[in-house]
Design a protein around this motif. Structure first.
Motif, PDB file in Angstrom:
ATOM      1  N   LEU A   3       0.811  -1.206   0.000  1.00 50.69           N
ATOM      2  CA  LEU A   3       0.000   0.000   0.000  1.00 50.69           C
ATOM      3  C   LEU A   3       0.844   1.255   0.000  1.00 50.69           C
ATOM      4  O   LEU A   3       0.526   2.227  -0.657  1.00 50.69           O
ATOM      5  N   SER A   4       1.936   1.265   0.744  1.00 46.53           N
ATOM      6  CA  SER A   4       2.722   2.484   0.860  1.00 46.53           C
ATOM      7  C   SER A   4       3.342   2.896  -0.471  1.00 46.53           C
ATOM      8  O   SER A   4       3.646   4.049  -0.674  1.00 46.53           O
ATOM      9  N   ASN A   5       3.519   1.965  -1.380  1.00 46.65           N
ATOM     10  CA  ASN A   5       4.091   2.304  -2.670  1.00 46.65           C
ATOM     11  C   ASN A   5       3.027   2.481  -3.750  1.00 46.65           C
ATOM     12  O   ASN A   5       3.265   3.126  -4.753  1.00 46.65           O
ATOM     13  N   HIS A   6       1.866   1.867  -3.580  1.00 40.68           N
ATOM     14  CA  HIS A   6       0.854   1.873  -4.632  1.00 40.68           C
ATOM     15  C   HIS A   6       0.244   3.257  -4.847  1.00 40.68           C
ATOM     16  O   HIS A   6       0.009   3.656  -5.971  1.00 40.68           O
ATOM     17  N   CYS A   7      -0.042   3.973  -3.792  1.00 40.28           N
ATOM     18  CA  CYS A   7      -0.666   5.284  -3.931  1.00 40.28           C
ATOM     19  C   CYS A   7       0.222   6.312  -3.240  1.00 40.28           C
ATOM     20  O   CYS A   7       0.055   6.617  -2.067  1.00 40.28           O
ATOM     21  N   SER A   8       1.203   6.788  -3.942  1.00 36.78           N
ATOM     22  CA  SER A   8       2.116   7.764  -3.368  1.00 36.78           C
ATOM     23  C   SER A   8       2.389   8.859  -4.385  1.00 36.78           C
ATOM     24  O   SER A   8       2.122   8.705  -5.572  1.00 36.78           O
ATOM     25  N   GLU A   9       2.927   9.957  -3.907  1.00 36.20           N
ATOM     26  CA  GLU A   9       3.259  11.071  -4.800  1.00 36.20           C
ATOM     27  C   GLU A   9       4.480  10.765  -5.655  1.00 36.20           C
ATOM     28  O   GLU A   9       4.800  11.524  -6.544  1.00 36.20           O
ATOM     29  N   GLU A  10       5.145   9.666  -5.418  1.00 32.55           N
ATOM     30  CA  GLU A  10       6.245   9.263  -6.283  1.00 32.55           C
ATOM     31  C   GLU A  10       5.734   8.492  -7.498  1.00 32.55           C
ATOM     32  O   GLU A  10       6.392   8.410  -8.507  1.00 32.55           O
ATOM     33  N   ARG A  11       4.550   7.930  -7.375  1.00 28.78           N
ATOM     34  CA  ARG A  11       3.987   7.158  -8.479  1.00 28.78           C
ATOM     35  C   ARG A  11       2.957   7.965  -9.265  1.00 28.78           C
ATOM     36  O   ARG A  11       2.835   7.816 -10.471  1.00 28.78           O
ATOM     37  N   TYR A  12       2.184   8.793  -8.598  1.00 31.33           N
ATOM     38  CA  TYR A  12       1.149   9.613  -9.236  1.00 31.33           C
ATOM     39  C   TYR A  12       1.376  11.054  -8.854  1.00 31.33           C
ATOM     40  O   TYR A  12       1.362  11.374  -7.667  1.00 31.33           O
ATOM     41  N   PRO A  13       1.564  11.931  -9.717  1.00 32.01           N
ATOM     42  CA  PRO A  13       1.720  11.791 -11.159  1.00 32.01           C
ATOM     43  C   PRO A  13       3.194  11.664 -11.530  1.00 32.01           C
ATOM     44  O   PRO A  13       4.014  12.480 -11.116  1.00 32.01           O
ATOM     45  N   PRO A  14       3.581  10.700 -12.322  1.00 33.66           N
ATOM     46  CA  PRO A  14       4.990  10.492 -12.643  1.00 33.66           C
ATOM     47  C   PRO A  14       5.609  11.622 -13.465  1.00 33.66           C
ATOM     48  O   PRO A  14       6.826  11.797 -13.440  1.00 33.66           O
ATOM     49  N   THR A  15       4.795  12.383 -14.176  1.00 33.56           N
ATOM     50  CA  THR A  15       5.319  13.497 -14.977  1.00 33.56           C
ATOM     51  C   THR A  15       4.827  14.838 -14.431  1.00 33.56           C
ATOM     52  O   THR A  15       4.860  15.841 -15.125  1.00 33.56           O
ATOM     53  N   GLY A  16       4.387  14.852 -13.189  1.00 36.44           N
ATOM     54  CA  GLY A  16       3.816  16.050 -12.594  1.00 36.44           C
ATOM     55  C   GLY A  16       4.827  17.166 -12.375  1.00 36.44           C
ATOM     56  O   GLY A  16       5.993  16.926 -12.069  1.00 36.44           O
ATOM     57  N   ILE A  17       4.350  18.401 -12.521  1.00 45.50           N
ATOM     58  CA  ILE A  17       5.199  19.575 -12.317  1.00 45.50           C
ATOM     59  C   ILE A  17       4.808  20.344 -11.060  1.00 45.50           C
ATOM     60  O   ILE A  17       5.262  21.459 -10.842  1.00 45.50           O
TER      61      ILE A  17
END
Length: 157
Positions: A3-17
């Motif tokens: 869970l700690s990796n599935h929904c994180s700011e490192e995964r979503y959004p991967p191209t976020g600014i």
């Protein structure tokens, strides 16, 4: 995947600014948040002297950014879990009033927590806090909604 990796700011959004957590923004605050098994969002963040308002005290604007970004991520992950989605919906801030209780010292690693307290079909109300050395410095109770088609953030991830 945990869970700690599935929904994180490192995964979503991967191209976020995003100024707070966007992984492709080199000037970002480098906010990192993760989900605990009970779906509370948590994080710690290392301060820098350039984020100070006065010597030794974090800027209130940075406090607001930390809580906004963190609570928004908590809302997205709550909606994802509640609706059994494969990815969180892209959420945007509707409101995020900040209450400041005491200055956040600049020489600590403040911790943030966020938890959804109410949700509708496409919105979540989230309570968040920022604490330093075990003392709450600021809180936020905000509303965050899933972006609809046509919104600038709709395809953010």
């Amino acid at each position: 995947m945990g869970l700690s990796n599935h929904c994180s700011e490192e995964r979503y959004p991967p191209t976020g600014i995003c100024f707070g957590c966007g992984p492709v923004n080199p000037q970002r605050l480098q906010i990192r948040s993760f989900v605990r098994p009970n779906w509370a969002f948590f994080a710690a963040w290392r301060l820098g002297a350039h984020y100070a308002a006065v010597p030794g005290v974090l800027s209130d604007g940075i406090v607001g950014s930390l809580l906004d970004c963190h609570c928004n991520g908590g809302a997205a992950c709550h909606l994802m879990q509640r609706d059994a989605l494969m990815a969180p919906p892209c959420t945007v801030t509707a409101t995020y009033p900040i209450k400041l209780f005491q200055p956040t010292p600049a020489d600590t690693k403040p911790a943030r927590e966020a938890r959804a307290i109410k949700s509708t079909a496409d919105r979540a109300r989230v309570e968040g806090s920022l604490s330093a050395d075990g003392t709450i410095c600021a809180t936020c109770t905000g509303t965050f909604g899933a972006a609809k088609p046509g919104h600038a953030a709709y395809h953010r991830w």
